[in-house]
Design an enzyme around this catalytic site. Structure first.
Site, short mmCIF file in Angstrom:
data_model
loop_
_atom_site.label_atom_id
_atom_site.label_comp_id
_atom_site.label_asym_id
_atom_site.label_seq_id
_atom_site.Cartn_x
_atom_site.Cartn_y
_atom_site.Cartn_z
N HIS A 99 0.82 -1.22 -0.08
CA HIS A 99 -0.04 0.00 0.04
C HIS A 99 0.83 1.12 0.10
O HIS A 99 1.77 1.36 0.65
CB HIS A 99 -0.82 -0.01 1.19
CG HIS A 99 -0.20 -0.27 2.48
ND1 HIS A 99 -0.06 -1.76 2.99
CD2 HIS A 99 0.22 0.40 3.42
CE1 HIS A 99 0.62 -1.59 4.01
NE2 HIS A 99 0.77 -0.48 4.37
N HIS A 101 1.16 4.98 1.18
CA HIS A 101 0.66 5.90 2.08
C HIS A 101 0.71 7.50 1.31
O HIS A 101 1.74 7.59 1.01
CB HIS A 101 1.55 5.98 3.16
CG HIS A 101 1.39 4.89 4.13
ND1 HIS A 101 0.55 4.85 5.46
CD2 HIS A 101 2.13 3.55 4.38
CE1 HIS A 101 0.75 3.46 6.17
NE2 HIS A 101 1.49 2.94 5.40
#
Ligand code: AMP
Ligand code: ZN
Length: 142
Positions: A99, A101
């Site tokens: 992922h 950020h």
């Protein structure tokens, strides 16, 4: 992947404040935000690290990042963003589904910089830098 929390969000089996979705990617608010608007962008394909993703999926991830930065900043009135990936457990990665950020940043927010995440015990010499660069060049190949 079955038990993966982010795969469960993709399948709508777990709740999330979703802000964007396309064929290859999904973006939603971080449940424990560092700042208002802290967003996570993920590929729909389960992979732990950026290098585990097929190139096309990595490109799609970056395309979504590029598309979302301004809307995220404008939505919360942020002046800038810090963008980062905890890529592997030693970097502090806790959710094993890659992922990105996107953390909105504000003047005087007291936050740090990306270069603050690791501390060298000493500065490498010029020769060491040259050796490291040569090793990387050789390993990249063509
Ligand atoms: P890391 O793996 O260290 O990059 O951190 C995982 C991030 O995912 C943390 O910032 C968590 O707050 C966030 N997170 C974990 N579970 C959820 C969830 N169910 N929904 C949204 N964000 C989450
Ligand atoms: Zn997953």
């Amino acid at each position: 992947m079955m038990g993966c929390i982010f795969c469960r969000i993709i399948r709508r089996e777990a709740p999330a404040h979703i802000v964007y979705e396309d064929e290859h990617t999904l973006a939603f608010l971080d449940i424990n935000p560092c700042s208002p608007g802290h967003t996570l962008i993920i590929p729909k394909l389960h992979a732990q690290r950026l290098e585990d993703l097929p190139e096309e999926e990595a490109i799609a991830l970056f395309r979504t990042l590029h598309r979302l930065i301004e809307p995220i900043q404008r939505a919360v009135g942020a002046d800038s963003t810090t963008i980062g990936i905890n890529n592997g457990p030693e970097s502090g990665q806790e959710v094993p589904h890659i992922h990105i950020h996107v953390i909105p940043r504000f003047r005087g927010d007291g936050g740090g910089i990306i270069q603050g995440v690791a501390r060298l015990w000493r500065r490498p010499t010029r020769g060491e830098m040259e050796r490291i660069a040569r090793r990387i060049r050789n390993l990249v190949g063509t």
